[in-house]
Design an enzyme around this catalytic site. Structure first.
Site, PDB file in Angstrom:
ATOM      1  N   PHE A 165      -1.560   2.939 -11.692  1.00 45.48           N
ATOM      2  CA  PHE A 165      -0.398   2.324 -10.779  1.00 45.48           C
ATOM      3  C   PHE A 165      -0.714   1.385 -10.136  1.00 45.48           C
ATOM      4  CE2 PHE A 165       2.275   1.675  -7.590  1.00 45.48           C
ATOM      5  CZ  PHE A 165       3.488   2.098  -7.820  1.00 45.48           C
ATOM      6  N   ASP A 250      -8.896  -2.427  -8.007  1.00 41.92           N
ATOM      7  CA  ASP A 250      -7.611  -2.497  -7.317  1.00 41.92           C
ATOM      8  C   ASP A 250      -7.835  -1.439  -6.260  1.00 41.92           C
ATOM      9  OD1 ASP A 250      -5.151  -1.573  -6.212  1.00 41.92           O
ATOM     10  OD2 ASP A 250      -4.256  -1.783  -8.165  1.00 41.92           O
ATOM     11  N   LYS A 279      -1.961  -2.523   1.722  1.00 40.53           N
ATOM     12  CA  LYS A 279      -1.591  -1.286   2.318  1.00 40.53           C
ATOM     13  C   LYS A 279      -2.280  -1.136   3.856  1.00 40.53           C
ATOM     14  CE  LYS A 279      -0.495   1.697  -1.333  1.00 40.53           C
ATOM     15  NZ  LYS A 279       0.890   1.753  -1.278  1.00 40.53           N
TER      16      LYS A 279
END
Length: 477
Positions: A165, A250, A279
């Site tokens: 994802f 990532d 985030k």
């Protein structure tokens, strides 16, 4: 739940004071009707169906409080955004100070001191990289990495992992390993190819044609908390160097202490060409993402003065976002949250492994630090197997809701599954949880998992209700 008629919001004027707190208090009873009328009605239906419509009104650190002042332990942390907890006083003071300083902000034909300071601070944690590109989110960081890799190498291809994802805008969507996010949205970016996670032979085959600009990988896959084999990431790095492909990590969910290291890649001793963070860097208030890169990549992208603005984002490097990032890093260091995540993560992983040893529905436990996945699987005993099969026939992964819903309703713990049709319940708490919170987690999970092994029982009655809802929803399509 009956919808309350949506009132017209009257703008402040004629000397009236705009009071956001008063407006919020006055319109709180319309929380769900506003969203049903103007926003995502399906999300409201989901919350009401599974009983999560409690109306959270405040948050502090690792805790949420509902409309009745009941306290909940948040093990989602906004999908990892609130690493330092909600409404941290240092972060709030920092943002208030910036707002009070009348800074020019986003002049565009100037450069920001705060952006320079945040870049310097970030690279202090990642000394093998040289440059930082700021953006507004994780998906924007992925988009930038795709462009930078293609420009720097002159190659078209991007390789990613199955079950990955990386975001939901078109470039990052093209690198997602879950088909449900793509359905109905047409063609995605050409030149993107998936390989299995933990499969070096498949990766080498994909890179061998020398047309792949970058291989992007989550060090720990967020959608299942899937860990790399011990030699996998080192093998990835070696293959990328061999074939001239850029290695992109990532770390949007795994970074900034989540796994008990500042970056998850530190567990395996690798040094990618680009690292993506977002985030947690925001502190939960002002979105911010970043691409940390080798200098040579930047020099290929921003190669001349007329290319100084060849890639950017209007609100990137805004003062509030940069200050939020600086304050977040300060809290992480000052409160030793990386070390705390490692310590509490080890305790919880040991506990959950004990559950796997004692309960047949718990198949396996995976994780690093405070990123933990508890995978459930088909039981051996006949009574449990029959009930499990019924749920799985109706909807793959439905069993996990028999764990998450009682945790929420009976134990005031907010947690969810690791992805669509997943059998893994995922813990992603704030890094500030303490021993008392770990006690709370252990008591609650022990009780709910023990109850799930009682047939018949309250948990399986809930399962029948959920199965009925799922079949009615399917029939209504």
């Amino acid at each position: 739940m009956k919808n309350i008629p949506v009132q017209e919001i009257k703008p402040a004027g004629n000397g009236e004071t705009f009071d956001i707190k008063a407006l919020l208090a006055a319109r709180e009873p319309e929380r769900y009707s506003l969203h049903t009328h103007y926003l995502n009605e399906m999300m409201v239906k989901v919350l009401q169906t599974i009983g999560y419509d409690v109306g959270f009104k405040s948050g502090q650190g690792q805790y949420l409080f509902d409309r009745n002042d009941a306290r909940y332990l948040d093990l989602l942390s906004g999908w990892g955004v609130f690493a330092i907890g909600r409404n941290h006083p240092l972060l709030r003071e920092t943002l208030t100070s910036v707002l009070a300083s009348d800074l020019p902000n986003l002049v565009q034909m100037d450069v920001s001191v705060l952006a320079g300071l945040l870049a310097e601070r970030l690279l202090g944690f990642v000394p093998f990289l040289d440059k930082v590109f700021f953006c507004n989110s994780g998906t924007e960081a992925v988009e930038a990495a795709i462009k930078f890799a293609r420009r720097a190498t002159g190659r078209p291809g991007i390789v990613y992992c199955e079950h990955a994802f990386h975001g939901l805008s078109y470039g990052s969507l093209s690198l997602n390993g879950d088909q449900i996010f793509r359905e109905g949205f047409g063609d995605t970016l050409p030149g993107c190819h998936a390989v299995p996670f933990n499969d070096l032979a498949a990766l080498e085959k994909a890179l061998a044609k020398h047309d792949i600009a970058a291989f992007i990988v989550e060090p720990v896959q967020g959608k299942g908390v899937n860990l790399p084999d011990d030699g996998y990431l080192a093998g990835v790095q070696a293959l990328c160097r061999k074939y001239g492909t850029l290695f992109v990590a990532d770390e949007i969910q795994t970074g900034l202490g989540r796994t008990g290291k500042f970056l998850a890649i530190e567990h395996w001793g690798v040094e990618p060409d680009m690292v993506l963070v977002a985030k947690a860097l925001s502190g939960g208030h002002v979105p911010v993402g970043a691409v940390l890169s080798r200098k040579g990549i930047f020099e290929k992208v921003f190669s001349r003065m007329d290319r100084a603005v060849v890639h950017g984002s209007t609100f990137a490097k805004n003062d509030l976002a940069m200050a939020a990032g600086l304050a977040t890093l300060e809290v992480i260091e000052r409160e030793q949250l990386v070390e705390k995540a490692a310590r509490n993560g080890e305790r919880l992983l040991t506990f959950f492994q004990g559950l796997a040893d004692r309960y047949e529905l718990v198949r396996t436990v995976r994780g690093k630090g405070l990123m933990i996945g508890i995978e459930f699987g088909a039981p051996r005993s006949l009574k449990l197997k029959a009930s499990w099969t019924l749920l799985e026939t109706v909807n793959t992964g439905l069993f996990c809701q028999l764990i998450t819903i009682p945790l929420f309703k009976e134990h005031k713990i907010l947690v969810q599954v690791a992805g669509h049709a997943s059998h893994t319940v995922k813990l992603l708490p704030t890094l500030v949880i303490d021993d008392g919170d770990c006690d709370w987690i252990e008591r609650a999970f022990e009780t709910v998992i023990a109850d799930s092994h009682k047939v018949p029982g309250a948990v399986w009655s809930l399962g029948k209700t959920l199965a009925d809802h799922a079949m009615k929803a399917r029939a209504a399509k």
